[in-house]
Enzyme design. Structure first.
Site, PDB file in Angstrom:
ATOM      1  N   HIS A 147      -2.708 -29.065  17.954  1.00 32.01           N
ATOM      2  CA  HIS A 147      -2.758 -27.715  17.384  1.00 32.01           C
ATOM      3  C   HIS A 147      -1.341 -27.146  17.260  1.00 32.01           C
ATOM      4  O   HIS A 147      -0.968 -26.592  16.210  1.00 32.01           O
ATOM      5  CB  HIS A 147      -3.622 -26.828  18.284  1.00 32.01           C
ATOM      6  CG  HIS A 147      -3.580 -25.375  17.943  1.00 32.01           C
ATOM      7  ND1 HIS A 147      -4.540 -24.754  17.170  1.00 32.01           N
ATOM      8  CD2 HIS A 147      -2.694 -24.395  18.282  1.00 32.01           C
ATOM      9  CE1 HIS A 147      -4.241 -23.473  17.041  1.00 32.01           C
ATOM     10  NE2 HIS A 147      -3.128 -23.228  17.709  1.00 32.01           N
ATOM     11  N   GLU A 148      -0.554 -27.280  18.319  1.00 34.59           N
ATOM     12  CA  GLU A 148       0.813 -26.749  18.293  1.00 34.59           C
ATOM     13  C   GLU A 148       1.696 -27.510  17.304  1.00 34.59           C
ATOM     14  O   GLU A 148       2.516 -26.911  16.598  1.00 34.59           O
ATOM     15  CB  GLU A 148       1.420 -26.786  19.701  1.00 34.59           C
ATOM     16  CG  GLU A 148       0.668 -25.968  20.736  1.00 34.59           C
ATOM     17  CD  GLU A 148       0.511 -24.506  20.350  1.00 34.59           C
ATOM     18  OE1 GLU A 148       1.358 -23.993  19.584  1.00 34.59           O
ATOM     19  OE2 GLU A 148      -0.456 -23.870  20.796  1.00 34.59           O
ATOM     20  N   HIS A 151       1.109 -26.118  13.962  1.00 33.36           N
ATOM     21  CA  HIS A 151       1.908 -24.917  13.686  1.00 33.36           C
ATOM     22  C   HIS A 151       3.298 -25.293  13.188  1.00 33.36           C
ATOM     23  O   HIS A 151       3.813 -24.721  12.224  1.00 33.36           O
ATOM     24  CB  HIS A 151       2.052 -24.077  14.961  1.00 33.36           C
ATOM     25  CG  HIS A 151       0.898 -23.174  15.234  1.00 33.36           C
ATOM     26  ND1 HIS A 151       0.389 -22.311  14.293  1.00 33.36           N
ATOM     27  CD2 HIS A 151       0.156 -22.975  16.368  1.00 33.36           C
ATOM     28  CE1 HIS A 151      -0.617 -21.622  14.823  1.00 33.36           C
ATOM     29  NE2 HIS A 151      -0.776 -22.012  16.076  1.00 33.36           N
ATOM     30  N   GLU A 224      -4.027 -19.493  12.543  1.00 33.45           N
ATOM     31  CA  GLU A 224      -4.654 -20.225  13.652  1.00 33.45           C
ATOM     32  C   GLU A 224      -5.723 -21.189  13.150  1.00 33.45           C
ATOM     33  O   GLU A 224      -5.864 -22.301  13.681  1.00 33.45           O
ATOM     34  CB  GLU A 224      -5.261 -19.242  14.658  1.00 33.45           C
ATOM     35  CG  GLU A 224      -4.252 -18.545  15.533  1.00 33.45           C
ATOM     36  CD  GLU A 224      -3.388 -19.524  16.311  1.00 33.45           C
ATOM     37  OE1 GLU A 224      -3.935 -20.455  16.930  1.00 33.45           O
ATOM     38  OE2 GLU A 224      -2.160 -19.359  16.281  1.00 33.45           O
TER      39      GLU A 224
END
Length: 295
Positions: A147-148, A151, A224
């Site tokens: 997930h990071e 980003h 997100e």
């Protein structure tokens, strides 16, 4: 760097269009007719310079600030098998995402959280909390890391900083118009700017800044979902859902992430009602449902 240049060019176009629109609608004439001698074009450029300067400066020092504010320890040489696994996992995910491997760190916090920051997707930092490493399974940790990395690969830190720059510009611009109008029209100040201008401008900046933050947070929530989708692609949909479900089970644990990093963490706590408009993250239930629909 190309993302920054393109986004700045887009925002300069927005400022130019705003200036033309104000002129076409006779806003300059309206202000002059009410005794307000104000060059709106110069004011708009002034606000754009200062609005973007603060936002971009924060972006360029974001890695340093993140390390200082969270106490993140960078893993340069792994000392344990857990640190070795963490480095290898981030390296694999970065390669799969097509970016250079970011710095990897661990910050001392009981809460389960992680964040990514940095001014460039090839010069970033990804850090996880000690609590997340201790209580989450390897698959769940990998999904959080994915997930990071999502980003970083999406350039979210840069884009969010530039969106904030646009918001800063227009908050400063309209606050000064309101301040001048109150000072000249209501308080009849003839020479220079009176105390009413400064008081009104500060108050207007606070109110408009508060309202405008809802726009930034709306964008952050959309961001997100994209990072969750990237995490699902890199680590598997099941693992990403499992990580979010695990985060949901820990919602009673206080989130102590510094305000400057809340938008870049995977877990930002929970707010209800109108306060939800100012959340940087969507509710976990919505994120899980979006991943389930993804299949």
């Amino acid at each position: 760097m190309m993302r920054i240049l393109l986004f700045l060019a887009t925002n300069l176009a927005v400022v130019l269009i705003a200036s033309i629109t104000l002129s076409l609608f006779g806003f300059n004439g309206f202000m002059a007719a009410n005794g307000v001698d104000l060059n709106l074009n110069q004011l708009l450029v002034f606000c754009a310079v200062f609005g973007f300067a603060g936002s971009l400066f924060s972006l360029f020092i974001s890695k340093w600030m993140a390390k200082m504010s969270t106490g993140t320890q960078i893993i340069s040489q792994p000392r344990t098998r857990h640190e070795q696994w963490l480095l290898q996992t981030v390296e694999q995910l970065s390669r799969d995402a097509g970016i250079k491997m970011p710095e990897v760190g661990i910050f001392p916090a009981y809460e389960a959280n992680a964040f990514a920051t940095g001014w460039n997707k090839n010069d970033a930092l990804v850090a996880v909390s000690q609590g997340l490493l201790e209580r989450f399974s390897p698959d769940e940790v990998k999904a959080v890391l994915a997930h990071e990395i999502g980003h970083v690969a999406n350039g979210d830190m840069v884009t969010l900083a530039l969106v904030q720059g646009v918001v800063n510009t227009f908050v400063m611009f309209f606050a000064r118009i309101i301040g001048n109008f109150v000072d000249k029209v209501i308080f009849k100040t003839e020479n220079g700017q009176g105390i009413a201008y400064y008081i009104t401008t500060i108050f207007a900046e606070l109110v408009l800044g508060f309202l405008a933050s809802a726009i930034v947070m709306w964008f952050s929530r959309k961001r997100e979902f994209r990072a969750d989708d990237a995490g699902a692609r890199l680590a598997g949909t099941g693992a990403m859902i499992g990580a979010l479900q695990r985060l949901r089970s820990e919602q009673g644990v206080p989130v102590n992430m510094p305000d400057s990093l809340t938008a870049f963490g995977i877990n930002a706590g929970l707010k209800k009602g109108l306060a939800g408009l100012f959340m940087s993250h969507p509710p976990l239930e919505q994120r899980i449902e979006a991943l389930r629909r993804r299949g």
